[in-house]
Design a protein around this motif. Structure first.
Motif, mmCIF file in Angstrom:
data_model
loop_
_atom_site.group_PDB
_atom_site.id
_atom_site.type_symbol
_atom_site.label_atom_id
_atom_site.label_comp_id
_atom_site.label_asym_id
_atom_site.label_seq_id
_atom_site.Cartn_x
_atom_site.Cartn_y
_atom_site.Cartn_z
ATOM 1 N N TRP A 1586 -3.316 11.355 -4.218
ATOM 2 C CA TRP A 1586 -3.053 10.102 -4.925
ATOM 3 C C TRP A 1586 -3.562 8.928 -4.093
ATOM 4 O O TRP A 1586 -3.376 8.898 -2.879
ATOM 5 N N THR A 1594 1.087 0.902 -7.881
ATOM 6 C CA THR A 1594 0.535 1.962 -8.725
ATOM 7 C C THR A 1594 0.093 3.129 -7.871
ATOM 8 O O THR A 1594 -0.151 3.005 -6.661
ATOM 9 N N THR A 1596 -2.846 6.290 -8.309
ATOM 10 C CA THR A 1596 -3.982 6.772 -9.087
ATOM 11 C C THR A 1596 -4.389 8.146 -8.569
ATOM 12 O O THR A 1596 -4.510 8.353 -7.365
ATOM 13 N N ARG A 1597 -4.616 9.072 -9.498
ATOM 14 C CA ARG A 1597 -4.964 10.437 -9.137
ATOM 15 C C ARG A 1597 -6.409 10.487 -8.649
ATOM 16 O O ARG A 1597 -7.344 10.156 -9.382
#
Length: 1916
Positions: A1586, A1594, A1596-1597
């Motif tokens: 991540w 946040t 994010t992958r």
């Protein structure tokens, strides 16, 4: 007179119409067959029933409301049927639901709907509707008899009693009937007669039975010679038309029983109290009468036979009903297949007599001990003459352990349980609470108890008046018994019975002159009773002022403090205000508006300036503020869980939606409101509810809260048995009372330390302090229950026996298991230690007896004797006893009729006494119940018998000395006489009987103590003189004072204070220490003593949107059981508890004002400081354990090269190592040197930080043909996935952009901008960890030990060139961590728990500088960033600091171990990181973060940072990141920590708080962040990397992969996408160009085993679908464009193993593990053909293609094949549109001789050759390692290609003549079928179970377990 006549006429019941007598055929009268006066809807038909041999009506359909028969035709008409009974002759359709609706008219013309259905789950009642569930419980049916669901039933309904019992209304007539699907109905009848359907008119006349037989028209046909009940079911409701709660309940001989569950809660006595459970007549028993019953008994109401308890307790009731019988509710009986001989219920009951049970039977001035037993007086025997004890009473109740009374909450929720009500006294100095039947007044400061005795059963309600002078209490059974007490003197002023069946709430007026009680009557209706208590205490009694019934639910009721004539109540859907006026009680509902559907739980009044305000709370989290004058809701608020940090902004939820926090109780003072909720939190709010002031978390749901009169303390109780209070000023929570959660089985006492041990069915062993009655230790066993316990007489240990037969010895000092023995096969029934402490004995339920030598700390087994102890004995403290001189052992055995005495040393049998022959006049044999040795002189053995006698035997000869009468005797041997604490010898008898000498006493107790939910301690005053044998139970006075009905209890003597302990089943939930983690042990954990305080959290006082200011809190933890010199420092240190927002935080939303901001209530840090001097002593001179340097270490604990170096200044007790690992010469007197002797590798620590390689059955191949550099036909292009099994296997350098991670045995270096990957291959096994040098020029990676190497491999890579610079090898099992020194001159490598080696390497030459073996596993290591010569390790209970000193060519390692402070708990440190100078942050497996000052070597700060283990810690500047196995990643602000260190421990601060939180998809195993900590990359166990941005909040992958085995890879026709499936149940769709995850379909709890992508469709070319097969036999069809599941089919009963679309995409072929092939249509979801030719072997492969195959001898459109695991391949030709399928060819191969286990055979692989349509390619078939090319035209093998191993996967290139084959030896082979050339490729770390060429033939996908490698095909 006319008016009078008319008045009398209206009161007389109207006579039924003549045309309805004696019965009425409803269907015939209303001509149902014509459907003129009746109506039908849906599927209603007339059919012929074979059983009844007549026509019946069948009503069926999927929806009951749409398929029915209704009489009359319209709702405006009425049937006008006045018959009392309605007979419904019907048969429910099997496995279907039915509903019967009846509309009944009352005499006041109100219509009541009564419904019966097997669809209803519970009884529901409103003012106009009754819903009864129809439950059919099936026993074992007879042969040839159908199930109850298939039988015809005669349902007999008493309409008169249904309305009278449940709504208290008078029945007038039946208005309408609706029979809804699904059922068969023959007819309906009404009558005023009660017919017996099993008896015909002829049978009744012939037998002259006094019953009403069924008319012939209504009778069911019965075959000749058979029983009616074998074919039909009779259901009568209510049973026998009972008018009282004690009328007969009949039991049927039918094999099944239909039960209509009623509204009355089933309040059962003890579960084992009755031999058969009996249903309350109000609990709606549906009866089915047997043939014998109907012939022998009239069908009239009969009284229920009295039920008494068979073995565990006697039914004692001093105040009963009108007839004097006990009115306990009965339990329902499940019918069996056995015939009964009577219509009344047969209950096995013992003949018991009513004994005095409470002191109220005598006058207050008369001592209870002066009254003569009624039984003895009735017997009139001379031996029952009254004599008294000296002193009198002989025992005085001193204290009680436990909390809780009778449960009166309905419905039962998580917050309900035992009566958990507690009250403050007027001065706030004490609390009042129930404990079983004892009322306890506990002084908060001194913890002294004052007890109110008199109740005979559990207390259900308490109330205290405003003056604190009058206390009211109610008990559960006998029903409605209330007591009024003088609170100051404890005298019972009044005892009376209430009309309420069970009182659930009591409330006094402020003056104490009005008492209100709420409960339910015997019909289940809510009732409110008001008593006048003004004359109580003045010689008068309580007088009922009024009583009313209410149709509304009442959960709480309170009298207003400002007006005793006004009250308020709340319950489900109602808040009502009551007023007492004119002798009546009237109520008015509050207009709740939109809140009318809430379930309200509690209320409280508050006096305001503008009037009086009522606060009401609900189970949905609402708090309503109600104006008392206007009776309207002024404001509504709601408790909601808060949003996690970083998540989206919370949206205001609708008032009735969203998961609110259930509030169970509230209490209001002048300025604050205390709220208790079912999430376990006590929260204190200001009255404007702007923000929370204080918050305390409990272990269980809170059941009640009360604010003290001064408003400074808040009392709280929990359903788990906790009682405590929150001090608002000091912000500390103190626990007052704890208790067990299940019945207590045994106890033992230890006199020298003053401790009590109890074992319970809640799987815990608890140690209590006898002086304070507080819990010290709690040992829990989740897998097995403890049965017996015994203390060691001289050592701080105790022994415990378990249900599994294990006997364990526990150390109270180390709180751990010392030794475990498993010589028993049955549950332990007895444990006894000899008084001299040399021997221990244990017995089990299998009859064996074991002898142990217990003189040493670790006891050992000496002898085991089989079949000597009674096998029928239950666990009993008196089952096994040792004499005071430690010479004799006595027990009951070998049978229950004999008592055996043995020699304790040799186990020789000395004496065996036959107890059964002692009572010669008795009619049955006596059995021994308990035994006890008397004092040494004269050496008597006391035996309690089953005939309630005590036999005094001579322990030497067995001669009967004396026989005493007693109740059920329970003995406790008094401890042997010995020196007291003051050094003198004391001998004071507790309970005496007549002995041969006046100076000798007998320590026997025989009594019937009652059931208790607690432990009672009785104090024996000193006395002297000659005593005579008692003429009744010596403790009968005690039994009268004890709460509840008698039951066998456990007793134990305490010698120092001359007390005896009595206990029964602990019926109330217990508790454990909430803060101390348990010490791990196989199957067992332990907890040192409970803390005096619990976690308290402080909130903010500001408005929403502002900064969160956290007030400091202090929680101190005691360490009981540790003597002087134990522990580290010996001081009590404060400890910080900070809870995150998501785990317990909440928000208060004002429903009337709009949404508000979220309020975080996290706890702040607290300074921790040791005493000067003591800290150093505890740190440097800590003793005990393998790290001890103050004594010579054990050879198993220390490696070679270890010594004590006293010459090092200021570093006493440090360890020095030589560079070569050899020890230096000793230089001081304290030095020592040992040889290298290591213990066996320990088990894996309870820490997820340790790397464990995934199990692999595959082995590395040898002798392969790897291509030369530059000649490779395959080039590794990309890796899909990240190894979440690794630890710290991720590195990132933001300034250079270098980013690397591991996948299997590959190091993947990826450009984050372009996505281009480099792959560093060289490790033979899975890589465990990575480390990057500070200059980012060197990368170190470590892998596990392979089959070809004896040690792990560490590779050092050159980052710019991507080449391996050095290969290191030193560790044996696995490498846990790698770290470079700040100057990059040294590399430290740490072995895992099996290796336990710390190695130091020079990065200049990569030579081993130093190495040492560690005494215990270490979880993490890190270099000091400010000092390259210092590194730190964390592990079990300490931080270890290593100092590197170089002297010439030698490098010395000086070690210093700093233990964790006791206040932090017995946890393990699992992670560490350095912060600003000189701080070290450490995370623990308990979720704590500890901060250490490295200058002085002490821990000065700790806080709870998570709920689970913290495995990752990173710090930079003022920010700290923590990651744990709870999937949470948190960002902490720690900028103020350096200032806290300088200020010292006296300063509290609120500057440490959580800034952000993110929840990821797995446990955090790797993390790296930018120096600013604003962004970073995090790896989880789910195989995901991540990208985290704290600024944006946040995640994010970046990299994603499967977490389980990959089973298939398929491609879209255009090759733009590919899809994969895995055992984790997911189907993932990827972009082939970027290798990014686009779509994921997840199915929980299933494995996706096969996959197929639909071919291009001519009609819909844009339509793309993926078919997936799962392990449950389902087939799911997913639409890629719509990202949705289109269809779910279930064509197989077994797991799907192969799937394929037909060439046109209109058909799906699927195969399962049973060998079946199903053919289904995805358009309709139907399976239209199943092929079973391969049955018995799993289908391995299915492939379908469109070919012209007329040459093959068959016609069709598709050509497809199926290969099964039994080495067989079938080829088929099919045209599915014409439903045609023909076999083309069948190939069978011999199975290879690999192994006898079929599952180990290689898979059968087959495929059509893409470059020759007539060829079939097979692999894995036959006995040889080869690939076979078979011609379908010529029917023969054309070519064979040899292989080195059996193939496990195969794929043929659609372009060039290439074939890819995967082997279980972790090798991929590429075969050029044209030239025969082969190339082998390595890259996987496991078996290559999958190979798939892309449609373009440019890419090849291979998979090994969860890793997917993408290869680029070159040269073709």
């Amino acid at each position: 007179m006319a008016r009078d006549s008319r008045w009398v006429w209206h009161l007389t019941p109207p006579c039924p119409p003549v045309w309805q007598q004696p019965f009425l055929n409803v269907f015939r009268h209303f001509k149902v067959d014509e459907w003129k006066r009746s109506s039908k809807e849906g599927d209603v038909a007339v059919v012929t029933d074979k059983t009844l041999k007549c026509t019946v009506y069948r009503v069926r359909g999927p929806v009951s409301a749409g398929n029915y028969i209704q009489l009359p035709k319209t709702s405006t008409q009425s049937l006008g049927l006045t018959g009392r009974y309605l007979y419904v002759l019907f048969r429910p359709l099997p496995a279907k639901h039915f509903v019967i609706h009846l509309d009944l008219c009352t005499e006041d013309s109100q219509v009541i709907r009564v419904s019966f259905s097997n669809f209803f789950k519970e009884f529901k009642s409103t003012a106009t509707w009754l819903q009864f569930p129809f439950i059919c419980e099936t026993g074992t049916p007879r042969k040839g008899v159908g199930s109850p669901g298939a039988r015809w039933t005669c349902l007999q309904l008493d309409l008169h009693d249904i309305l009278l019992v449940y709504l208290n209304r008078r029945y007038s007539q039946l208005k309408s009937i609706r029979l809804c699907a699904s059922l068969l109905v023959r007819n309906l009848y009404t009558s005023d007669l009660c017919f017996d359907p099993a008896v015909t008119v002829a049978e009744a006349r012939r037998a002259k039975l006094p019953i009403t037989p069924i008319p012939r028209e209504m009778a069911f046909p019965v075959p000749k010679g058979e029983s009616w009940h074998d074919h039909y079911v009779h259901v009568r409701f209510p049973s026998d038309s009972s008018k009282t709660s004690s009328e007969a309940v009949q039991k049927s001989c039918s094999p099944s029983e239909a039960v209509l569950a009623g509204p009355v809660p089933r309040l059962l006595p003890h579960p084992a109290a009755f031999s058969k459970l009996v249903q309350d007549s109000l609990a709606l028993m549906v009866q089915k009468h047997g043939p014998t019953a109907s012939r022998q008994a009239p069908s009239v109401p009969r009284p229920l036979p009295e039920v008494s308890v068979s073995c565990e307790r006697s039914e004692v009731c001093s105040v009963g009903g009108p007839s004097g019988r006990s009115q306990e509710p009965l339990a329902w009986v499940k019918a069996t297949d056995k015939h009964v001989v009577s219509d009344s219920l047969h209950v096995s009951a013992r003949q018991t007599t009513v004994e005095p049970t409470a002191p109220e039977d005598a006058s207050p001035q008369e001592s209870p001990g002066r009254k003569q037993n009624q039984q003895e007086a009735a017997l009139g025997k001379d031996r029952f003459q009254q004599r008294s004890f000296l002193p009198d009473p002989v025992l005085r109740l001193k204290g009680v352990i436990g909390f809780g009374g009778h449960s009166t909450k309905w419905p039962v929720t998580s917050a309900s349980g035992p009566c958990a009500q507690a009250l403050w006294t007027r001065d706030g100095a004490a609390v009042v609470y129930p404990c079983h039947a004892v009322i306890v007044v506990l002084c908060v400061n001194t913890r002294e108890q004052r007890l109110f005795l008199g109740h005979t059963d559990k207390v259900s309600a308490l109330a205290l008046d405003g003056n604190g002078s009058l206390l009211a209490s109610a008990q559960a059974r006998p029903h409605s018994m209330l007591r009024l007490w003088d609170f100051q003197t404890g005298e019972c002023l009044s005892l009376f019975q209430s009309p309420v069946h069970t009182v659930c709430s009591l409330s006094f007026s402020d003056s104490g002159e009005v008492l209100c009680g709420v409960g339910k009557d015997r019909h289940g209706r809510m009732m409110v009773v008001v008593w006048g208590t003004a004359q109580v205490g003045r010689g008068g009694e309580a007088v009922i002022l009024t009583k009313v019934h209410s149709d509304v639910d009442i959960q709480a009721f309170e009298v207003a403090f400002f007006d005793e004539t006004r009250m308020a109540s709340c319950g489900r859907g109602s808040v009502r205000l009551w007023r007492l006026r004119g002798g009546g009680l009237r109520s008015c509902p509050v207009d709740l508006g939109e809140h009318h559907a809430l379930e309200f739980t509690d209320l409280a009044f508050r006096q305001a300036q503008d009037g009086h305000t009522l606060y009401v709370c609900s189970r949905s989290g609402h708090i309503l503020e109600i104006d008392h004058q206007s009776m309207a809701v002024r404001r509504a608020r709601r408790l909601l869980p808060t949003q996690t940090p970083g998540g989206p902004l919370p949206q205001k939820q609708a008032f009735s939606s969203g998961p609110g926090i259930a509030i169970s109780s509230l209490s209001v003072s002048q300025a604050k409101c205390a709220v208790g909720s079912e999430d376990g939190y006590l929260r204190l709010w200001p009255l404007d509810f702007s923000s929370v002031l204080l918050e305390a978390e409990h272990e269980g749901p809170i059941s009640s809260v009360r604010v003290s009169p001064d408003g400074l303390r808040v009392l709280s109780t929990t359903s788990s048995g906790h009682l405590g209070f929150l001090d608002i000023l000091s912000r500390e929570y103190s626990v007052l009372v704890r208790s067990h959660a299940a019945p207590v089985l045994a106890l033992a006492t230890e006199c020298s330390r003053g401790q009590l041990a109890t074992v319970s069915q809640d799987h815990t062993v608890r140690i209590w302090d006898l002086a304070t009655l507080q819990q010290l230790y709690d040992f829990a066993s989740p897998e097995e229950a403890p049965c017996a316990v015994a203390f060691h007489p001289t050592q701080p240990t105790f022994f415990c026996g378990f249900s599994s037969g294990a006997v364990r010895s526990f150390s109270l000092e180390a709180t751990e298991v010392l030794v475990e023995h498993r010589c028993h096969r049955g549950a332990i029934t007895g444990l006894a230690a000899s008084p001299d402490g040399s021997l221990l004995f244990s017995s089990c339920s299998r009859g064996s007896l074991a002898q142990y030598h217990s003189g040493a700390p670790r006891c050992r087994i000496l002898r085991v004797a089989a079949n000597v102890v009674c096998q029928e004995a239950c666990p009993n403290p008196s089952a096994l006893v040792v004499s005071g001189d430690s010479r004799l052992l006595a027990f009951v055995g070998p049978s229950k009729y004999t008592v055996t005495v043995m020699d304790t040393t040799s186990l020789d049998e000395l004496l065996r006494v036959d107890i059964g022959t002692l009572d010669l006049a008795g009619s049955r044999l006596d059995s021994a119940v308990a035994i006890c040795f008397g004092p040494a002189p004269p050496g008597h053995l006391l035996v309690s018998t089953s005939s309630n006698m005590v036999a005094v035997l001579d322990a030497t000869s067995g001669r009967l000395v004396r026989e005493l009468s007693a109740g059920m005797a329970v003995f406790c041997s008094r401890p042997p006489t010995g020196p007291s604490r003051c050094g003198t010898t004391q001998h004071r008898p507790a309970l005496a009987a007549r002995c041969t000498s006046a100076t000798q006493s007998l320590c026997g107790l025989w009594l019937s103590p009652p059931t208790s939910s607690n432990s009672l301690v009785w104090e024996t005053p000193s006395f002297s003189g000659t005593f005579w044998p008692p003429l009744r139970s010596p403790l009968q006075e005690v039994s009268k004072a004890l709460p509840g009905p008698p039951q066998p209890a456990k007793l134990a003597w305490v010698q120092d204070n001359w007390r005896t302990w009595c206990l029964g089943p602990m019926a109330f939930p217990g508790s454990r220490c909430p803060c101390h983690p348990r010490r791990p042990h196989p199957g067992w954990t332990s907890v040192p003593g409970p803390p005096r305080t619990m976690m308290v959290r402080a909130g903010v006082l500001g408005g929403p949107g502002g900064d969160v200011c956290l007030a400091p809190i202090l929680t101190c933890f005691a360490a009981p059981g540790l003597g002087e010199g134990q522990g580290h420092g010996g001081t009590l240190l404060p400890r910080l508890t900070v809870s995150p927002l998501s785990s317990g935080a909440f928000s208060m939303s004002d429903e009337s004002c709009g949404p508000e901001g979220l309020c975080q209530a996290s706890g702040p840090p607290v300074l921790v400081q040791k005493e000067a001097g003591r800290a150093g002593d505890g740190a440097w001179g800590a003793t005990g354990g393998p790290w001890d340097l103050g004594r010579p270490p054990h050879p198993r604990d220390w490696p070679s090269g270890l010594r004590t170096d006293p010459a090092a200044p200021g570093r006493q007790g440090m360890v020095t190592y030589r560079a070569n690992g050899e020890p230096k010469a000793p230089i001081g007197p304290g030095a020592c040197s040992t040889g290298r002797a290591r213990a066996q590798p320990p088990t894996r620590p309870d820490s997820y930080r340790h790397f464990t390689t995934r199990y692999k059955a595959s082995l590395l191949a040898k002798g392969l043909s790897f291509p030369a550099v530059g000649d490779e036909q395959l080039h590794l292009k990309a890796v899909m996935g990240y190894n979440g099994n690794g630890r710290a296997n991720l590195v990132w350098r933001p300034d250079t952009g270098f980013f690397a991670y591991t996948c299997g045995r590959l190091v993947v270096v990826e450009d984050l901008h372009s996505g281009v990957q480099q792959h560093w291959l060289g490790h033979p096994e899975e890589i465990s960890t990575l480390a990057l040098s500070h200059d980012a020029q060197v990368l170190a990676s470590a892998s596990g030990r392979s089959s070809t190497a004896s040690r792990c491999q560490i590779r050092v890579w050159d980052v710019p060139g991507g080449s391996c610079r050095q290969l290191l090898s030193h560790h044996d099992t696995a490498v846990q961590a790698l770290a470079f020194s700040p100057d990059d001159r040294l590399l430290v490598t740490l072995g895992d728990y099996g290796d336990r080696t710390l190695a130091l390497w020079s990065t200049a030459t990569y030579e081993l500088v130093s190495s040492t073996c560690l005494p215990e596993p270490v979880h993490g290591v890190a270099f000091n960033p400010w000092d390259a010569g210092e590194l730190a390790c964390v592990g079990q209970g300490a931080v270890t600091l290593w100092l590197l000193q170089q002297r010439g060519g030698d490098v010395s390692l000086q070690v210093h171990r700093e233990p964790i402070p006791e206040e932090v708990g017995g946890c393990e440190l699992t992670s560490l990181c350095y912060g600003t100078t000189p701080l070290l942050y450490c995370g623990s497996n308990a979720g704590q973060v500890c901060v250490w000052d490295m200058c002085v070597g002490r821990c000065f700060l700790a806080w709870d940072a998570d709920d689970g283990e913290i495995g990752v810690l990173l710090c930079s500047g003022a920010r700290l990141v923590s990651g744990s196995n709870t999937r949470r990643l948190r960002l902490w602000a720690v900028g103020a920590v350096p200032e806290l260190r300088r200020k010292g421990s006296g300063v509290r601060s609120s500057s440490v708080f959580m800034e952000r939180e993110l929840t990821l998809d797995g446990a955090v195993v790797s993390a790296v962040f930018h120096e600013s900590m604003d962004m970073g990359v995090v790896g989880t166990t789910a195989g995901t990397l991540w990208y985290v941005s704290w600024t944006e909040g946040t995640s994010t992958r970046l990299i994603s992969g499967h977490r389980s085995k990959v089973n298939e890879v398929v491609f879209s026709p255009s090759e733009s996408h590919c899809a994969t499936c895995s055992d984790d149940g997911s189907v993932r769709v990827w972009s082939v160009a970027s290798m990014e995850l686009l779509i994921q379909f997840q199915v929980l709890s299933q494995s996706c085993l096969c996959l197929s992508w639909s071919p291009p469709s001519c009609e819909h070319p844009e339509q793309q679908r993926v078919a997936a097969g799962y392990s449950d036999g389902t087939l799911r069809l997913f639409s890629i464009p719509r990202i949705a599941m289109e269809l779910k089919m279930h064509p197989h009963s077994a797991a799907l193993t192969a799937i394929a679309f037909s060439a046109d995409g209109q058909t799906i072929l699927s195969g399962d593990k049973d060998g079946l092939v199903a053919v289904s249509r995805p358009r309709t979801g139907m399976t239209f053909r199943v092929l079973s030719d391969h049955r018995g072997a799993p289908i391995c492969t299915i492939q379908s293609t469109r070919r012209e195959y007329g040459d093959f001898g068959a016609e069709g459109v598709d050509l497809w094949l199926a290969a099964s695991g039994d080495q067989q391949v079938s080829v088929w030709a099919s045209n599915w549109l014409q439903d045609r399928c023909e076999l083309v060819d069948w190939l069978s191969f011999p199975a290879p001789a690999l192994t006898e286990v079929p599952s180990c055979l290689p898979p059968s692989l087959a495929a059509f050759c893409p470059w020759d349509e007539a060829l079939l390619v097979c692999a894995g078939l036959g006995v040889h390692h080869e690939v076979v090319f078979y011609s379908l035209r010529q029917k023969q093998v054309m070519e064979k290609i040899p292989l080195p191993f059996f193939a496990v996967s195969m794929s043929l290139s659609p372009g060039a003549h290439l074939m890819a084959i995967g082997f279980s030896e972790r090798v991929l082979r590429l075969v050029d079928c044209a030239s025969g050339a082969v190339q082998d490729f390595a890259g996987h770390d496991d078996s290559v179970q999958l190979c798939r060429f892309a449609p373009s033939a440019r890419l090849l996908f291979t998979a090994a377990h969860s890793e997917i490698l993408v290869w680029e095909v070159t040269g073709h």
